[in-house]
Write an enzyme that holds these catalytic residues in place. Sequence first.
Site, PDB file in Angstrom:
ATOM      1  N   ASN A  11       0.827  -1.203   0.000  1.00 49.41           N
ATOM      2  CA  ASN A  11       0.000   0.000   0.000  1.00 49.41           C
ATOM      3  C   ASN A  11       0.867   1.261   0.000  1.00 49.41           C
ATOM      4  OD1 ASN A  11      -2.808   0.860   0.133  1.00 49.41           O
ATOM      5  ND2 ASN A  11      -2.240   1.861   2.047  1.00 49.41           N
ATOM      6  N   ASP A  60      -4.523   2.111  -7.439  1.00 47.35           N
ATOM      7  CA  ASP A  60      -4.614   2.838  -6.182  1.00 47.35           C
ATOM      8  C   ASP A  60      -4.383   1.827  -5.064  1.00 47.35           C
ATOM      9  OD1 ASP A  60      -5.565   5.815  -6.396  1.00 47.35           O
ATOM     10  OD2 ASP A  60      -6.728   4.758  -7.915  1.00 47.35           O
ATOM     11  N   ASP A  61      -4.519   2.255  -3.826  1.00 43.50           N
ATOM     12  CA  ASP A  61      -4.323   1.383  -2.668  1.00 43.50           C
ATOM     13  C   ASP A  61      -2.951   0.698  -2.750  1.00 43.50           C
ATOM     14  OD1 ASP A  61      -6.842   2.261  -2.111  1.00 43.50           O
ATOM     15  OD2 ASP A  61      -7.832   0.320  -2.239  1.00 43.50           O
ATOM     16  N   SER A  62      -2.907  -0.625  -2.824  1.00 42.46           N
ATOM     17  CA  SER A  62      -1.637  -1.360  -2.760  1.00 42.46           C
ATOM     18  C   SER A  62      -0.953  -1.459  -4.128  1.00 42.46           C
ATOM     19  CB  SER A  62      -1.877  -2.771  -2.200  1.00 42.46           C
ATOM     20  OG  SER A  62      -2.343  -2.702  -0.881  1.00 42.46           O
ATOM     21  N   TRP A  63      -0.785  -0.326  -4.771  1.00 42.24           N
ATOM     22  CA  TRP A  63      -0.196  -0.317  -6.120  1.00 42.24           C
ATOM     23  C   TRP A  63       1.324  -0.214  -6.101  1.00 42.24           C
ATOM     24  CZ3 TRP A  63       2.931   3.134  -8.722  1.00 42.24           C
ATOM     25  CH2 TRP A  63       3.206   4.337  -8.052  1.00 42.24           C
TER      26      TRP A  63
END
Length: 714
Positions: free
Chosen positions: A217, A314-317
């Site tokens: 993340n 997005d998030d855990s990219w």
Amino acid sequence: MSDLYDYGSFTMPGEAGYEELTLQLAKKWGSDVIRDCDGTKLSEQLLSAGMDVYSTICIIRDHNAFIQEHPEYQQQVFLESERVLATSSAVSIDLLSGYFSKQFAVNKNSTSYWQVYDRTSDTVVPRINWSYDAESDSVTIQGTAQWHHYSVNFLAFRIWEEINMYNHVTNSWEKEPLKQLDPRYPEVQEYLRTWLITWCEEHEETDVVRFTSLFYNFVWIWGSDERNPFLFTDWASYDFTVSPLALDQFAREYGYRLTSEDFINQGYRNPNHLAWKQKMMDYLWFTNRFVCSFAKELVDIVHRYGKKAYVFYDDSWVGMEPQSEAFGTIGFDGIIKCVFSAFEARLCSSVPGKLTHELRLHPYLFPVGLGGSPTFKEGGNPALDAQKYWVQVRRALLRAPIDRIGLGGILHLVEGFPDFVDAIADIAKQFRMIKDLHTRSSVYKVDLKVGILTSWGKLRTWTCGGHFHEHPDLDLINILESLAGLPYEVEFLSFDEVTQKNLEKIDVLINAGFAGSSWSGGEHWKDDKIVTTLTEWVHAGGVFVGVNEPSAVQGYANNLRMAPVLGIDIDDGRRLCHGVWKVEQEAGSKLNLGIRSKTGVYLIDKETKVLQAKDNLAVVTQRAFGKGKGIYLSEYRYSPENTFSLRSILEQDTIHDSFYYTDNPLVDCAYFPEAKTLVLVNGGGERQGVGVHTEKGLISAELEGFATILISYE
């Protein structure tokens, strides 16, 4: 609007228990895909409703039982303790003081990777001088210098996955808090392969596996005090990728060892806005190779079961870096980006490869939005929110094609908001109409190529990190928001790519940011070759646009290395006794950008023209330099009016045959020549009149608030 645009290219969330509502909205919004979301499931009735099915997985969470047995495989981060003043020869430091206690737990077996610092002298305290007490999670330092401040860099497990944590805290979730696994460990990789195979076998109905996202993340460190709840946040930082295994593998591969201080970086850490040292760039590429390699294994499993694999950008990219070569080897079939703004739509569209490019619109179907304001609850106005976000995103869609749009969240929340339901139906039709035009025609572009010069280059194409509202004062993010809706080709260059050959295809080069930032360039400007190459390019006819503190670095005759080209420099106080050229705005200049003056800006000679002045300071300047010119702006903030002015600045004396622009800043237009269609879009909520400059003269039109209209034009 034509019935041709009533169906397709739209992904909607569904929800078991609300089948009738889901199917009604599917018809109204023209949905061809249904998806589950965090906290919702799809029933058999919805799965068999004739729509393709997206199933959402976050590959590193929802494994609490495994983590319970193997807590050592949780993800980790280097934290710095609070800085404590030594008033005697010894000091004790509580490691987690000030941090949100539900997010972190000290890794008690990792002390060999820790460092204790005398922050006053910026020196490492020898290991023999400090000890760790595992029961109290504190470090005691002996032999301290009185009145010096000390802190400890230590490894901590992240014991609550941050997105899940946010939803619990913000939207009052009461389900089991989820932890996260670190796939760097071979044992975790084997577990996840087996888990995904089982998941695919149990989800025959799934057409697309939507990875949300991959493994790590963006960094989001929470504090314990409500006055400062988020201690550090950055969309592109690599803080959450670290572990003892990662550090050991890195040392074996690169021949040197990273330390905790490389990550803590005197407390500044390594946000996207700082120009990274080579050590951290090595670590970025090291992580990128691992993330993309293991992601390919997982995507191959999905493909073996006849399903497609999409990834949420997005998030855990972190680590997948969609502009990297390694990303293309993963084999994703699609990429999805949540969007508030125009530059985010261009960010998604620019990801290379034969992918489906999809946007997740806002507002998200949650009671509270990301800014903490009510959305689908009393006091919220999601219909207006949707329109305001949409008109920004739509500007970019006129310039670059996107394949799909959609929504996410808890569907039943829309029941009390019929205006929102109608707004989304209208937005979906507008999108299909614009998408159709892109399939039938290229879009008209002005013959002007704009280059963006940063430390990151193409790796940060169309982004400065995160969403617009997270960093609204960054000059470059505001420039990108304006450029995202303008009819230019835009290329992103790093300082390593500054050569005469690369610059030949650039008409205007923009360098924007505060001194020392990755956007301005920092230490890169100490390279004389970069300065002379750019100076020669401008002299031959190029246009160099500097914003805020462009080319800023200390140690030279000017604080801005491109000062002789720009015609201005910035005084840091050392020129207190020097004379200054009087600032006189050029007669007839109509520029009136909504930007502030910058203290210290001064003219270096009488040749510099002041196009806009404020507070007796130059705000916008222009200086002829050989066949080219330098342009300076004290800052830049996005607005329709500023975008209007920016276009005139960039095209002045450079473009002589520019068409398909409007005389109203609130109305954008785009021309699709092969489709013989002119598109007008109203970015405001009020009715607007507009004139469009075309090759055949002025076209006049009227648009209702937020409206899109098509004009047949031959």
